[in-house]
Design an enzyme around this catalytic site. Structure first.
Site, PDB file in Angstrom:
ATOM      1  N   HIS A  26      -2.145   1.885 -27.067  1.00  0.00           N
ATOM      2  CA  HIS A  26      -1.623   0.627 -26.816  1.00  0.00           C
ATOM      3  C   HIS A  26      -2.080  -0.411 -27.612  1.00  0.00           C
ATOM      4  O   HIS A  26      -3.199  -0.984 -27.522  1.00  0.00           O
ATOM      5  CB  HIS A  26      -2.235   0.350 -25.035  1.00  0.00           C
ATOM      6  CG  HIS A  26      -1.706   1.213 -24.161  1.00  0.00           C
ATOM      7  ND1 HIS A  26      -2.056   2.537 -23.965  1.00  0.00           N
ATOM      8  CD2 HIS A  26      -0.865   1.146 -23.228  1.00  0.00           C
ATOM      9  CE1 HIS A  26      -1.546   3.231 -22.972  1.00  0.00           C
ATOM     10  NE2 HIS A  26      -0.856   2.225 -22.473  1.00  0.00           N
ATOM     11  N   HIS A 260       3.394  -2.312 -25.948  1.00  0.00           N
ATOM     12  CA  HIS A 260       2.411  -2.236 -25.020  1.00  0.00           C
ATOM     13  C   HIS A 260       1.867  -0.911 -25.075  1.00  0.00           C
ATOM     14  O   HIS A 260       0.610  -0.710 -25.129  1.00  0.00           O
ATOM     15  CB  HIS A 260       3.278  -2.399 -23.612  1.00  0.00           C
ATOM     16  CG  HIS A 260       2.158  -2.334 -22.531  1.00  0.00           C
ATOM     17  ND1 HIS A 260       1.697  -1.131 -22.096  1.00  0.00           N
ATOM     18  CD2 HIS A 260       1.533  -3.162 -21.750  1.00  0.00           C
ATOM     19  CE1 HIS A 260       1.002  -1.397 -20.743  1.00  0.00           C
ATOM     20  NE2 HIS A 260       0.960  -2.642 -20.791  1.00  0.00           N
ATOM     21  N   GLU A 411     -12.539  -1.602   1.865  1.00  0.00           N
ATOM     22  CA  GLU A 411     -13.323  -0.395   1.604  1.00  0.00           C
ATOM     23  C   GLU A 411     -13.028   0.180  -0.034  1.00  0.00           C
ATOM     24  O   GLU A 411     -14.226   0.541  -0.657  1.00  0.00           O
ATOM     25  CB  GLU A 411     -12.483   0.761   2.251  1.00  0.00           C
ATOM     26  CG  GLU A 411     -12.807   0.562   3.846  1.00  0.00           C
ATOM     27  CD  GLU A 411     -11.594  -0.223   4.460  1.00  0.00           C
ATOM     28  OE1 GLU A 411     -11.323  -0.038   5.719  1.00  0.00           O
ATOM     29  OE2 GLU A 411     -10.636  -0.636   3.816  1.00  0.00           O
ATOM     30  N   HIS A 473      -6.831   7.513  13.178  1.00  0.00           N
ATOM     31  CA  HIS A 473      -8.449   7.187  12.982  1.00  0.00           C
ATOM     32  C   HIS A 473      -9.067   8.610  12.917  1.00  0.00           C
ATOM     33  O   HIS A 473     -10.220   8.610  12.425  1.00  0.00           O
ATOM     34  CB  HIS A 473      -9.000   6.387  13.898  1.00  0.00           C
ATOM     35  CG  HIS A 473      -8.664   4.876  13.839  1.00  0.00           C
ATOM     36  ND1 HIS A 473      -7.473   4.315  13.682  1.00  0.00           N
ATOM     37  CD2 HIS A 473      -9.621   3.778  13.708  1.00  0.00           C
ATOM     38  CE1 HIS A 473      -7.504   2.948  13.457  1.00  0.00           C
ATOM     39  NE2 HIS A 473      -8.757   2.836  13.615  1.00  0.00           N
TER      40      HIS A 473
END
Length: 662
Positions: A26, A260, A411, A473
């Site tokens: 890149h 890019h 998280e 869960h």
């Protein structure tokens, strides 16, 4: 003397040449950010190429890690042990210049980046570590912890959700020594980002509580003024929005996605050299440009000045200085082994039935008094994860001297922030959430495993045993996923003793992450003799044995260990010879020598049953083709835990029946 433009062009030339030689990479970002890098690295960054691990150096994180030739060029030019041959070997096997910056390869690489957004999040962790370490150790007229964390980031980092998690928390905590540079070039792989990224980034970061300034990313004076203003702002992190042209200098490809993620091509490189006025062959840097870039003398002076400062601190506060040296070197206290071993022996004598999440909290209480570097936190679940203890003190914007972070429901951000803390040094950091929600954080744990850095995660509510919250869960495949990640250590203990051994292992393990997996429900303590107690640390051991050679081996973890001991008792009463193996950490067991593994799981005993309230398929490696597995093959259901264990076959009767079928 070379101009600043020529000094920046050295980065552009090295970047486009290395990408071209590799035929991969890149070039656009390094060429676009070269002017920003020249200002930061030559005029502001406090570092010493001769000692990349100098403890009070400024940290630099290239969050948009695809632009790796930017940092490789900077390290080479400023005098790190990264010779031009390594740049010529960009992206080649065994080089120090892999496709994305990788921690532990080239000196001066502070973290592995590439998965976008995680670099800036690591930087937030480093800035938290700096602020907290400073609050704990600095004294009036003795600021021995005093450095900045700088990060480059691109549009992709800002689009990734983790940047919202981390940058929001950074604003809340008032990380005044965190300075980020946004490469606002308007281009990503797919093209111009205004078709899919129209956020008002300035307002977004102002809303987070950041100091924000916008500059022309090719104007050194504006960039320097923005850095000065950011350093003057001590109570807020800073975002410097740098309007740049991707692939700057490429006459036919700059400003487009064509530069890019692909080489410019030989013809375009020739044209770029002409446009930039760069008359030197590939990989050739003139001596006067090397001289202007070389940071060795300035770095040596900066470190020497700090050493003098620390010597004065040591004279005034000898105990604090010794503790600072211990913590930043990663050494454990001298009495660690004795006190932790005594604690584990005490637990073995305890007959209380305890949920292992509570056993974990008891360990934190015990170990927290031994380790002032223990820095905890939870993703908004502390009352359930049980991660707080009597010595807990929250870290805030106004008082960073504490030992606990309230991460909020973040998280992924939490886990990547802890990676940054570990990389910074001075702390043993842990986070926590429900095991199910490690899925949000998994990539950051993978990065810890890849980098070989410590990251302790407390994962509670480990199975269908959490009950009524239901399958959203209830983890099923998560434990197996953790176990199959290279360099991950995953512990699922069956009682307080195994929980303490697991915590001790996690704290001592400095070369990778550890997942500590705990139950919601109470679990009975297991009787052990002295030899068995010693063998817990080996990850798997014989918990219950028979006279002579066993006919059958029951293998289990966590809440299912007690189930297997009861089944073994019934089978023994029927005249069968049964062994029960507790396997709290399969990765640790697998690392034991062949003789030990054979002593626990004799190869000629092929009748084996593995029992775990997790995905069944994992256990074939221990049961073989002649064994059986009692495990999960579907998601759970919403019901009380005892009904679910009955429904899915986690009963003494089913274990006995399965054993008898063999």
């Amino acid at each position: 003397m070379p101009t600043r433009q020529e000094l920046a062009n050295a980065i552009r030339a090295l970047s486009m040449d290395a990408v071209q030689q590799a035929n991969s990479g890149h070039p656009g970002a390094p060429m676009g950010m070269a002017d920003i890098a020249e200002v930061l690295w030559r005029k502001n960054l406090n570092h010493n190429p001769a000692n990349p691990n100098w403890v009070d150096r400024d940290r630099f994180i290239l969050s948009n890690g695809h632009g790796s030739m930017l940092i490789y060029s900077l390290l080479h030019l400023t005098g790190y042990a990264l010779p031009i041959e390594e740049l010529k070997n960009f992206r080649q096997l065994h080089s120090k210049t892999p496709g994305h910056p990788e921690y532990g390869y080239a000196p001066g690489i502070e973290t592995t980046t590439g998965p976008l957004g995680q670099g800036i999040t690591n930087a937030v962790g480093m800035a938290i570590a700096e602020k907290t370490l400073a609050a704990q150790f600095n004294k009036p007229e003795h600021e021995v912890v005093d450095h900045y964390t700088y990060s480059f980031l691109g549009d992709g980092c800002l689009m990734e959700g983790i940047s919202h998690e981390a940058c929001s928390l950074a604003g809340t905590l008032g990380l005044g020594k965190l300075v980020a540079f946004w490469d606002d070039n308007g281009i990503s792989i797919d093209g111009e980002v205004d078709g899919w990224f129209t956020d008002d980034t300035v307002k977004r970061f102002e809303a987070y509580g950041w100091h924000v300034v916008s500059v022309d990313g090719h104007n050194p004076a504006e960039i320097q003024a923005a850095i000065d203003a950011s350093k003057a702002e001590t109570s807020r992190p800073s975002l410097i929005c740098c309007k740049t042209v991707i692939g700057f200098g490429s006459p036919n490809k700059e400003g487009t996605h064509d530069c890019h993620g692909a080489p410019l091509g030989d013809a375009e490189i020739i044209a770029t050299r002409e446009k930039l006025g760069w008359k030197h062959p590939a990989f050739e840097i003139p001596a006067d440009i090397y001289s202007e870039w070389d940071a060795n003398e300035a770095g040596a002076q900066a470190e020497a000045a700090w050493n003098e400062k620390f010597a004065a601190y040591q004279a005034a506060y000898p105990e604090l200085a010794a503790e600072y040296a211990r913590r930043t070197s990663g050494e454990l206290p001298a009495d660690w082994e004795t006190k932790t071993s005594d604690y584990i022996k005490q637990l073995q004598a305890d007959s209380a039935k305890v949920a292992t999440r509570k056993a974990s909290q008891n360990c934190i209480e015990e170990f927290g008094t031994l380790l002032p570097e223990l820095l905890g936190g939870s993703a908004d679940l502390a009352p359930s994860n049980l991660t707080m203890w009597s010595g807990t003190k929250a870290i805030t914007a106004d008082d960073a001297s504490g030992n606990y972070l309230h991460y909020g429901v973040r998280e992924f951000g939490m886990t990547a922030i802890i990676n940054g803390m570990s990389l910074h040094g001075g702390f043993t950091a842990y986070g926590a959430t429900f095991l199910m929600f490690m899925e949000y954080a998994r990539n950051a744990m993978r990065m810890a495993a890849l980098m070989k850095v410590q990251n302790i995660q407390v994962y509670t509510h480990d199975s269908i045993g959490l009950g009524e919250d239901g399958p959203t869960h209830q983890p099923v495949e998560q434990i197996a996923s953790l176990r199959m990640t290279p360099n991950m250590s995953a512990w699922r203990p069956c009682d307080s003793v195994e929980s303490a051994v697991a915590w001790k292992h996690a704290i001592e393990r400095k070369d990778g992450p550890t997942a500590l997996i705990f139950s919601r429900q109470g679990l009975a303590p297991m009787p052990r003799d002295e030899a068995q107690l010693a063998n817990v640390a080996k990850g798997g051991y014989t918990l219950v044995d028979c006279d002579g050679k066993p006919e059958l081996i029951l293998i289990s973890t966590g809440s299912e260990v007690e189930l297997c001991t009861k089944a073994a008792a019934e089978l023994t009463a029927k005249g069968r010879k049964v062994r029960v193996v507790s396997m709290p950490a399969t990765d640790v067991f697998d690392k034991q020598d062949a003789a030990y593994r054979e002593s626990v799981l004799p190869s000629d005993v092929v009748k084996r049953v593995a029992v775990e309230a997790g995905i069944a398929d994992f256990w074939h490696k221990y049961t073989g083709f002649n064994g059986a597995i009692i495990g999960m093959t579907t998601f759970g259901e919403s019901a009380p835990a005892e009904q679910l264990f009955e429904m899915f076959g986690f009963t003494v009767a089913n274990v006995v029946a399965t054993a008898e079928s063999l």
